[in-house]
Design a protein around this motif. Structure first.
Motif, short mmCIF file in Angstrom:
data_model
loop_
_atom_site.label_atom_id
_atom_site.label_comp_id
_atom_site.label_asym_id
_atom_site.label_seq_id
_atom_site.Cartn_x
_atom_site.Cartn_y
_atom_site.Cartn_z
N ARG A 256 0.82 -1.20 0.00
CA ARG A 256 0.00 0.00 0.00
C ARG A 256 0.86 1.26 0.00
O ARG A 256 0.43 2.29 -0.46
N LYS A 257 2.09 1.15 0.55
CA LYS A 257 2.99 2.29 0.58
C LYS A 257 4.24 1.96 -0.23
O LYS A 257 4.73 0.84 -0.19
N PRO A 258 4.76 2.92 -0.96
CA PRO A 258 6.02 2.67 -1.67
C PRO A 258 7.18 2.54 -0.69
O PRO A 258 7.17 3.14 0.38
N GLU B 259 10.44 -7.24 -3.27
CA GLU B 259 8.99 -7.13 -3.17
C GLU B 259 8.48 -7.23 -1.73
O GLU B 259 7.55 -6.53 -1.36
N THR B 260 9.07 -8.13 -0.93
CA THR B 260 8.50 -8.40 0.38
C THR B 260 9.33 -7.92 1.55
O THR B 260 8.80 -7.75 2.65
#
Length: 70
Positions: free
Chosen positions: A3-5, A65-66
Motif C-alpha cells: 500500500r505504501k512505496p 517485493e516483500t
C-alpha cells in the motif's frame, strides 16, 4: 500488494545494476584466459557464466517485493 512505496525497489535496482556491472567486468577480465581454450569449451564456459548470475536473482527479487529473503 504494497500500500505504501518503499525504497527497496529503487535501491534493489541500483544494487542489481552494480552487481551486473561488476560481474560483467569480472567476466571480461577472464576473457583472455577463456579465449585460450578450445571453442567448444569456450561455449560451455560462456553459457555457464551467462546463466550463473541468474541464480541469486530469485531471492533478491523476493526481497525487493516483500523485504524477506525467503
Amino acid at each position: 500488494m504494497r500500500r505504501k512505496p518503499t525504497l527497496r525497489i529503487p535501491l534493489g535496482i541500483l544494487g542489481l545494476l552494480a552487481f551486473l556491472t561488476i560481474y560483467a567486468l569480472a567476466v571480461m577480465m577472464l576473457s583472455p584466459w577463456i579465449g585460450a581454450l578450445p571453442v567448444l569449451v569456450q561455449t560451455v564456459v560462456y553459457i555457464v557464466l551467462g546463466i550463473a548470475w541468474l541464480l541469486p536473482l530469485r531471492r533478491f527479487l523476493i526481497w525487493m517485493e516483500t523485504g524477506r529473503w525467503g
